[in-house]
Design a protein around this motif. Structure first.
Motif, PDB file in Angstrom:
ATOM      1  N   ALA A   1     -14.334 -38.133  -3.949  1.00  0.00           N
ATOM      2  CA  ALA A   1     -14.844 -37.053  -4.805  1.00  0.00           C
ATOM      3  C   ALA A   1     -13.874 -36.788  -5.944  1.00  0.00           C
ATOM      4  O   ALA A   1     -14.282 -36.525  -7.080  1.00  0.00           O
ATOM      5  CB  ALA A   1     -15.063 -35.783  -3.976  1.00  0.00           C
ATOM      6  N   TRP A   2     -12.598 -36.863  -5.655  1.00  0.00           N
ATOM      7  CA  TRP A   2     -11.581 -36.657  -6.695  1.00  0.00           C
ATOM      8  C   TRP A   2     -11.711 -37.723  -7.776  1.00  0.00           C
ATOM      9  O   TRP A   2     -11.684 -37.434  -8.958  1.00  0.00           O
ATOM     10  CB  TRP A   2     -10.197 -36.680  -6.055  1.00  0.00           C
ATOM     11  CG  TRP A   2      -9.083 -36.500  -7.033  1.00  0.00           C
ATOM     12  CD1 TRP A   2      -8.905 -35.468  -7.902  1.00  0.00           C
ATOM     13  CD2 TRP A   2      -7.983 -37.377  -7.253  1.00  0.00           C
ATOM     14  NE1 TRP A   2      -7.756 -35.637  -8.634  1.00  0.00           N
ATOM     15  CE2 TRP A   2      -7.173 -36.814  -8.242  1.00  0.00           C
ATOM     16  CE3 TRP A   2      -7.597 -38.587  -6.674  1.00  0.00           C
ATOM     17  CZ2 TRP A   2      -6.009 -37.412  -8.692  1.00  0.00           C
ATOM     18  CZ3 TRP A   2      -6.428 -39.170  -7.118  1.00  0.00           C
ATOM     19  CH2 TRP A   2      -5.655 -38.586  -8.120  1.00  0.00           C
ATOM     20  N   ARG A   3     -11.877 -38.991  -7.373  1.00  0.00           N
ATOM     21  CA  ARG A   3     -12.033 -40.080  -8.348  1.00  0.00           C
ATOM     22  C   ARG A   3     -13.293 -39.867  -9.192  1.00  0.00           C
ATOM     23  O   ARG A   3     -13.288 -40.123 -10.380  1.00  0.00           O
ATOM     24  CB  ARG A   3     -12.073 -41.432  -7.648  1.00  0.00           C
ATOM     25  CG  ARG A   3     -10.702 -41.857  -7.113  1.00  0.00           C
ATOM     26  CD  ARG A   3     -10.696 -43.271  -6.560  1.00  0.00           C
ATOM     27  NE  ARG A   3     -11.207 -44.275  -7.467  1.00  0.00           N
ATOM     28  CZ  ARG A   3     -10.551 -44.796  -8.513  1.00  0.00           C
ATOM     29  NH1 ARG A   3      -9.346 -44.378  -8.788  1.00  0.00           N
ATOM     30  NH2 ARG A   3     -11.100 -45.717  -9.267  1.00  0.00           N
ATOM     31  N   ARG A   4     -14.373 -39.404  -8.568  1.00  0.00           N
ATOM     32  CA  ARG A   4     -15.602 -39.137  -9.334  1.00  0.00           C
ATOM     33  C   ARG A   4     -15.371 -38.024 -10.350  1.00  0.00           C
ATOM     34  O   ARG A   4     -15.841 -38.101 -11.485  1.00  0.00           O
ATOM     35  CB  ARG A   4     -16.751 -38.772  -8.390  1.00  0.00           C
ATOM     36  CG  ARG A   4     -17.340 -39.957  -7.647  1.00  0.00           C
ATOM     37  CD  ARG A   4     -18.649 -39.604  -6.943  1.00  0.00           C
ATOM     38  NE  ARG A   4     -18.506 -38.526  -5.981  1.00  0.00           N
ATOM     39  CZ  ARG A   4     -18.125 -38.680  -4.717  1.00  0.00           C
ATOM     40  NH1 ARG A   4     -17.834 -39.887  -4.259  1.00  0.00           N
ATOM     41  NH2 ARG A   4     -18.035 -37.641  -3.904  1.00  0.00           N
ATOM     42  N   THR A   5     -14.623 -36.993  -9.942  1.00  0.00           N
ATOM     43  CA  THR A   5     -14.313 -35.890 -10.855  1.00  0.00           C
ATOM     44  C   THR A   5     -13.484 -36.388 -12.035  1.00  0.00           C
ATOM     45  O   THR A   5     -13.749 -36.043 -13.187  1.00  0.00           O
ATOM     46  CB  THR A   5     -13.562 -34.765 -10.108  1.00  0.00           C
ATOM     47  OG1 THR A   5     -14.395 -34.293  -9.050  1.00  0.00           O
ATOM     48  CG2 THR A   5     -13.206 -33.616 -11.035  1.00  0.00           C
ATOM     49  N   LEU A   6     -12.481 -37.213 -11.760  1.00  0.00           N
ATOM     50  CA  LEU A   6     -11.661 -37.779 -12.837  1.00  0.00           C
ATOM     51  C   LEU A   6     -12.490 -38.670 -13.756  1.00  0.00           C
ATOM     52  O   LEU A   6     -12.350 -38.616 -14.985  1.00  0.00           O
ATOM     53  CB  LEU A   6     -10.494 -38.574 -12.253  1.00  0.00           C
ATOM     54  CG  LEU A   6      -9.418 -37.777 -11.548  1.00  0.00           C
ATOM     55  CD1 LEU A   6      -8.360 -38.714 -10.983  1.00  0.00           C
ATOM     56  CD2 LEU A   6      -8.794 -36.752 -12.469  1.00  0.00           C
ATOM     57  N   ALA A   7     -13.327 -39.499 -13.190  1.00  0.00           N
ATOM     58  CA  ALA A   7     -14.162 -40.395 -13.987  1.00  0.00           C
ATOM     59  C   ALA A   7     -15.096 -39.605 -14.890  1.00  0.00           C
ATOM     60  O   ALA A   7     -15.304 -39.961 -16.059  1.00  0.00           O
ATOM     61  CB  ALA A   7     -14.960 -41.329 -13.074  1.00  0.00           C
TER      62      ALA A   7
ATOM     63  N   PRO B   1      -9.228 -27.361  -2.529  1.00  0.00           N
ATOM     64  CA  PRO B   1     -10.115 -28.071  -3.459  1.00  0.00           C
ATOM     65  C   PRO B   1     -10.703 -29.308  -2.792  1.00  0.00           C
ATOM     66  O   PRO B   1     -10.067 -29.916  -1.927  1.00  0.00           O
ATOM     67  CB  PRO B   1      -9.181 -28.474  -4.611  1.00  0.00           C
ATOM     68  CG  PRO B   1      -7.984 -27.599  -4.464  1.00  0.00           C
ATOM     69  CD  PRO B   1      -7.870 -27.240  -3.022  1.00  0.00           C
ATOM     70  N   LEU B   2     -11.900 -29.676  -3.203  1.00  0.00           N
ATOM     71  CA  LEU B   2     -12.616 -30.789  -2.602  1.00  0.00           C
ATOM     72  C   LEU B   2     -11.786 -32.071  -2.621  1.00  0.00           C
ATOM     73  O   LEU B   2     -11.774 -32.823  -1.657  1.00  0.00           O
ATOM     74  CB  LEU B   2     -13.948 -30.994  -3.333  1.00  0.00           C
ATOM     75  CG  LEU B   2     -14.836 -32.121  -2.827  1.00  0.00           C
ATOM     76  CD1 LEU B   2     -15.220 -31.870  -1.365  1.00  0.00           C
ATOM     77  CD2 LEU B   2     -16.069 -32.234  -3.683  1.00  0.00           C
ATOM     78  N   TYR B   3     -11.056 -32.325  -3.703  1.00  0.00           N
ATOM     79  CA  TYR B   3     -10.356 -33.599  -3.824  1.00  0.00           C
ATOM     80  C   TYR B   3      -9.218 -33.760  -2.821  1.00  0.00           C
ATOM     81  O   TYR B   3      -8.808 -34.866  -2.531  1.00  0.00           O
ATOM     82  CB  TYR B   3      -9.843 -33.827  -5.243  1.00  0.00           C
ATOM     83  CG  TYR B   3      -8.861 -32.802  -5.746  1.00  0.00           C
ATOM     84  CD1 TYR B   3      -7.526 -32.880  -5.398  1.00  0.00           C
ATOM     85  CD2 TYR B   3      -9.275 -31.787  -6.586  1.00  0.00           C
ATOM     86  CE1 TYR B   3      -6.624 -31.940  -5.862  1.00  0.00           C
ATOM     87  CE2 TYR B   3      -8.375 -30.857  -7.051  1.00  0.00           C
ATOM     88  CZ  TYR B   3      -7.049 -30.942  -6.687  1.00  0.00           C
ATOM     89  OH  TYR B   3      -6.149 -30.024  -7.153  1.00  0.00           O
ATOM     90  N   VAL B   4      -8.703 -32.676  -2.255  1.00  0.00           N
ATOM     91  CA  VAL B   4      -7.648 -32.786  -1.249  1.00  0.00           C
ATOM     92  C   VAL B   4      -8.203 -33.458   0.003  1.00  0.00           C
ATOM     93  O   VAL B   4      -7.539 -34.265   0.642  1.00  0.00           O
ATOM     94  CB  VAL B   4      -7.051 -31.405  -0.921  1.00  0.00           C
ATOM     95  CG1 VAL B   4      -6.110 -31.490   0.267  1.00  0.00           C
ATOM     96  CG2 VAL B   4      -6.343 -30.851  -2.140  1.00  0.00           C
ATOM     97  N   ARG B   5      -9.431 -33.153   0.330  1.00  0.00           N
ATOM     98  CA  ARG B   5     -10.036 -33.704   1.541  1.00  0.00           C
ATOM     99  C   ARG B   5     -10.842 -34.970   1.278  1.00  0.00           C
ATOM    100  O   ARG B   5     -11.109 -35.724   2.202  1.00  0.00           O
ATOM    101  CB  ARG B   5     -10.945 -32.653   2.178  1.00  0.00           C
ATOM    102  CG  ARG B   5     -10.191 -31.453   2.708  1.00  0.00           C
ATOM    103  CD  ARG B   5     -11.121 -30.492   3.439  1.00  0.00           C
ATOM    104  NE  ARG B   5     -12.283 -30.100   2.671  1.00  0.00           N
ATOM    105  CZ  ARG B   5     -12.344 -29.013   1.883  1.00  0.00           C
ATOM    106  NH1 ARG B   5     -11.309 -28.215   1.797  1.00  0.00           N
ATOM    107  NH2 ARG B   5     -13.434 -28.723   1.232  1.00  0.00           N
ATOM    108  N   ASP B   6     -11.232 -35.185   0.030  1.00  0.00           N
ATOM    109  CA  ASP B   6     -12.142 -36.292  -0.257  1.00  0.00           C
ATOM    110  C   ASP B   6     -11.658 -37.063  -1.494  1.00  0.00           C
ATOM    111  O   ASP B   6     -12.038 -36.737  -2.623  1.00  0.00           O
ATOM    112  CB  ASP B   6     -13.548 -35.730  -0.478  1.00  0.00           C
ATOM    113  CG  ASP B   6     -14.596 -36.823  -0.636  1.00  0.00           C
ATOM    114  OD1 ASP B   6     -14.229 -38.020  -0.741  1.00  0.00           O
ATOM    115  OD2 ASP B   6     -15.790 -36.474  -0.649  1.00  0.00           O
ATOM    116  N   PRO B   7     -10.822 -38.088  -1.301  1.00  0.00           N
ATOM    117  CA  PRO B   7     -10.312 -38.858  -2.446  1.00  0.00           C
ATOM    118  C   PRO B   7     -11.421 -39.469  -3.310  1.00  0.00           C
ATOM    119  O   PRO B   7     -11.276 -39.557  -4.527  1.00  0.00           O
ATOM    120  CB  PRO B   7      -9.458 -39.945  -1.799  1.00  0.00           C
ATOM    121  CG  PRO B   7      -9.097 -39.400  -0.460  1.00  0.00           C
ATOM    122  CD  PRO B   7     -10.255 -38.538  -0.041  1.00  0.00           C
TER     123      PRO B   7
END
Length: 175
Positions: free
Chosen positions: A18-24, A10-16
């Motif tokens: 991007a993960w924060r944007r997804t959570l937001a 998943p993208l968020y494993v490599r890009d913290p």
């Protein structure tokens, strides 16, 4: 799947970031709950402190609505300080109640904390310091049951049960 047949991370494993944007983005659509906190305070005779709000027809426990991003515990302390000028050390959480929507309000999470027993001097000196509180009074549970709105008395009664039995209760309309 990757072009070579491997399962992609998943993208968020490599890009913290991007993960924060997804959570937001997800957070924008989460339900928001109203939160309120009340305090059970006694005098040395075992009477319960009630406040008479100027903006509603029934007496209530001291306390009120939490502000944005304020914990229920902090809301209880702040509200008691604002209403009565009283700084407390709160005891245990006695009760959490989920209250369904009630016109015109959305649903609510209500927290009730043990405020302890005030000394005779502190109890005698207590008075409203906020214009939202018209009066205060010390009431036996039987008297309180006559002053409080029915649902508020039901919550208060269960909080008193929790205090007496050193437990915490969770309330919903079906319980």
């Amino acid at each position: 799947m990757a072009d070579d047949g491997r399962e992609e991370e998943p993208l968020y494993v490599r890009d913290p970031a991007a993960w924060r944007r997804t959570l937001a983005e997800g957070n924008r659509f989460q339900a928001r709950k109203r939160v309120a906190a009340k305090v059970v305070l006694h005098d040395e005779q075992g009477r319960l402190l009630l406040v008479d709000p100027t903006y509603k027809p029934f007496w209530d426990l001291p306390g009120g609505m939490a502000e944005a991003n304020e914990s229920p515990h902090e809301a209880a302390l702040r509200e008691v300080r604002e209403e009565l000028g009283l700084d407390l050390v709160l005891g245990d959480l006695l009760c959490v109640e989920w209250a369904p929507p009630r016109d015109p309000w959305d649903d609510l999470l209500m927290f009730v904390f043990d405020g302890g027993t005030l000394t005779p001097e502190r109890a005698a000196d207590l008075h409203p310091v906020d214009p939202e509180v018209g009066d205060i009074g010390w009431f036996t549970p039987e008297q309180a049951s006559q002053c409080l709105r029915e649902d508020v008395w039901a919550r208060t009664r269960r909080a008193l049960f929790a205090l007496e039995n050193r437990t915490t209760v969770y309330l919903t309309p079906d319980r």
